[in-house]
Design an enzyme around this catalytic site. Structure first.
Site, PDB file in Angstrom:
ATOM      1  N   ASP A  24       0.829  -1.207   0.000  1.00 31.98           N
ATOM      2  CA  ASP A  24       0.000   0.000   0.000  1.00 31.98           C
ATOM      3  C   ASP A  24       0.867   1.262   0.000  1.00 31.98           C
ATOM      4  OD1 ASP A  24      -2.333   1.438  -0.017  1.00 31.98           O
ATOM      5  OD2 ASP A  24      -2.769   1.183   2.117  1.00 31.98           O
ATOM      6  N   HIS A  41       2.166   3.698  -9.060  1.00 30.58           N
ATOM      7  CA  HIS A  41       1.947   2.280  -9.368  1.00 30.58           C
ATOM      8  C   HIS A  41       3.135   1.703 -10.151  1.00 30.58           C
ATOM      9  CE1 HIS A  41      -1.944   2.474  -7.620  1.00 30.58           C
ATOM     10  NE2 HIS A  41      -2.490   3.217  -8.559  1.00 30.58           N
ATOM     11  N   LEU A 135      11.115 -20.335  -4.750  1.00 30.56           N
ATOM     12  CA  LEU A 135      10.088 -19.527  -4.081  1.00 30.56           C
ATOM     13  C   LEU A 135       8.722 -19.688  -4.751  1.00 30.56           C
ATOM     14  CD1 LEU A 135       9.533 -17.106  -2.012  1.00 30.56           C
ATOM     15  CD2 LEU A 135       9.780 -15.631  -4.015  1.00 30.56           C
TER      16      LEU A 135
HETATM   17  C1  IPE Z   1      -5.455  -2.736  -0.142  1.00 32.92           C
HETATM   18  O1  IPE Z   1      -5.099  -1.392  -0.304  1.00 32.92           O
HETATM   19  C2  IPE Z   1      -5.456  -3.435  -1.466  1.00 32.92           C
HETATM   20  C3  IPE Z   1      -4.158  -3.641  -2.090  1.00 32.92           C
HETATM   21  C4  IPE Z   1      -3.008  -3.295  -1.594  1.00 32.92           C
HETATM   22  C5  IPE Z   1      -4.175  -4.309  -3.361  1.00 32.92           C
HETATM   23  P1  IPE Z   1      -6.198  -0.246  -0.461  1.00 32.92           P
HETATM   24  O2  IPE Z   1      -5.449   1.010  -0.622  1.00 32.92           O
HETATM   25  O3  IPE Z   1      -7.158  -0.602  -1.523  1.00 32.92           O
HETATM   26  O4  IPE Z   1      -6.935  -0.330   0.943  1.00 32.92           O
HETATM   27  P2  IPE Z   1      -7.870   0.732   1.661  1.00 32.92           P
HETATM   28  O5  IPE Z   1      -8.874   1.191   0.657  1.00 32.92           O
HETATM   29  O6  IPE Z   1      -6.996   1.869   2.110  1.00 32.92           O
HETATM   30  O7  IPE Z   1      -8.448  -0.011   2.814  1.00 32.92           O
HETATM   31  C1  IPE Z   2      -1.599   0.292  -3.417  1.00 29.98           C
HETATM   32  O1  IPE Z   2      -1.397   1.674  -3.429  1.00 29.98           O
HETATM   33  C2  IPE Z   2      -1.894  -0.251  -4.789  1.00 29.98           C
HETATM   34  C3  IPE Z   2      -3.256  -0.763  -4.963  1.00 29.98           C
HETATM   35  C4  IPE Z   2      -4.179  -0.780  -4.054  1.00 29.98           C
HETATM   36  C5  IPE Z   2      -3.580  -1.282  -6.270  1.00 29.98           C
HETATM   37  P1  IPE Z   2      -2.606   2.696  -3.383  1.00 29.98           P
HETATM   38  O2  IPE Z   2      -3.013   3.020  -4.769  1.00 29.98           O
HETATM   39  O3  IPE Z   2      -3.693   2.197  -2.507  1.00 29.98           O
HETATM   40  O4  IPE Z   2      -1.889   3.939  -2.726  1.00 29.98           O
HETATM   41  P2  IPE Z   2      -2.507   4.975  -1.689  1.00 29.98           P
HETATM   42  O5  IPE Z   2      -3.104   4.173  -0.567  1.00 29.98           O
HETATM   43  O6  IPE Z   2      -3.549   5.758  -2.437  1.00 29.98           O
HETATM   44  O7  IPE Z   2      -1.350   5.806  -1.262  1.00 29.98           O
HETATM   45 MG    MG Z   3      -4.097   2.415  -0.550  1.00 28.25          MG
END
Ligand code: IPE
Ligand code: IPE
Ligand code: MG
Length: 244
Positions: A24, A41, A135
């Site tokens: 995240d 990303h 792995l």
């Molecule tokens: C969780 O992250 C999903 C992934 C890392 C793929 P999100 O960014 O979607 O989670 P929330 O919305 O903050 O709970």
């Molecule tokens: C995690 O990073 C990637 C996915 C959930 C696909 P985020 O896109 O949730 O990044 P933040 O939470 O907005 O910083």
């Molecule tokens: Mg996120």
């Protein structure tokens, strides 16, 4: 009975066999740099490669990465389609190389409904790496823990309704076999980056006794050292599984 690492391997209680990561913070990484979210990303995909290599070096048996949740469809369509394209490219460019490194790839979640091109790629890389003994890398795509638990419960209910199942015969082990990660060792350590202290519908059943590790580091910044710090923290934890 709860399946623990100790049942599977030696009685070395500090051995970590399976790490799961909620990757995240890509968006915030980009925001901090005044960049569009998609740049976060892209950088996040680089971190995936780095951490897979670190995991392999560390000697753990399995690594599960949360790449796209069942709830991530709530994002703008442009971001979702960017992520799908990025996943495709990451599998093609980065994961294909990992086959030669003896990595075995699997996918969990409802990935069958993703764009056709991506599904074909997933099937190909899963097949091509199936015989590898290094792995085990599991990618969670369109994954939601509540959805998979519900699907397993419905499947059992259907079998019961058809007279093919006795209620007394359903136990934790059989239930777990209907869920993702059934063919991997139990998750020992769950890492979440970016400072959020929540599970976001990831592996709710499978992490019943996992150690949890939260770090403020944003996923694109997560380094091999950060990964090893998490493993070192894990080795200090005393796991009791309800015992003494
Ligand atoms: C969780 O992250 C999903 C992934 C890392 C793929 P999100 O960014 O979607 O989670 P929330 O919305 O903050 O709970
Ligand atoms: C995690 O990073 C990637 C996915 C959930 C696909 P985020 O896109 O949730 O990044 P933040 O939470 O907005 O910083
Ligand atoms: Mg996120």
């Amino acid at each position: 009975m709860l399946k623990t690492s100790d049942d599977n391997k030696s009685n070395d209680q500090h051995k970590c066999q399976h790490v799961a990561i909620i990757m995240d913070g890509n968006g915030r990484w980009a925001k901090k740099r005044h960049l569009p979210r998609f740049m976060g990303h892209k950088e996040g995909a680089k971190a995936v490669k780095r951490i897979v290599i670190a995991a392999q070096k560390s000697g753990i048996a399995a690594l599960t990465l949360y790449a796209f949740s069942a709830e991530n469809w709530r994002r703008p369509a442009s971001e979702v389609s960017f992520l799908m394209e990025l996943l495709y490219k990451t599998i093609e460019r980065e994961f294909t190389e990992l086959i030669n490194e003896n990595v075995r790839l699997s996918f969990i979640g409802n990935w069958q409904v993703l764009p056709e091109k991506l599904v074909a790629k997933i099937i190909k890389i899963t097949t091509d790496s199936a015989a590898n003994s290094g792995l085990h890398l599991l990618i969670a795509l369109n994954y939601g823990a509540q959805q998979e638990i519900l699907a397993a419960a419905k499947d059992l209910a259907r079998k019961y309704q058809q007279g093919d199942l006795n209620l007394e015969d359903i136990n934790e082990d059989d239930f777990a076999k209907k869920l993702a990660l059934a063919d991997a060792p139990p998750v020992d350590l769950l890492i979440r980056t970016s400072g959020e202290i929540r599970l976001s519908n990831f592996l709710l059943w499978q992490i019943a006794y996992a150690e949890l590790y939260f770090t403020d580091v944003l996923w694109p910044d997560f380094s091999e050292d950060d990964f090893n710090v998490a493993l070192a923290q894990f080795s200090l934890r005393k796991r009791r599984y309800g015992g003494l």
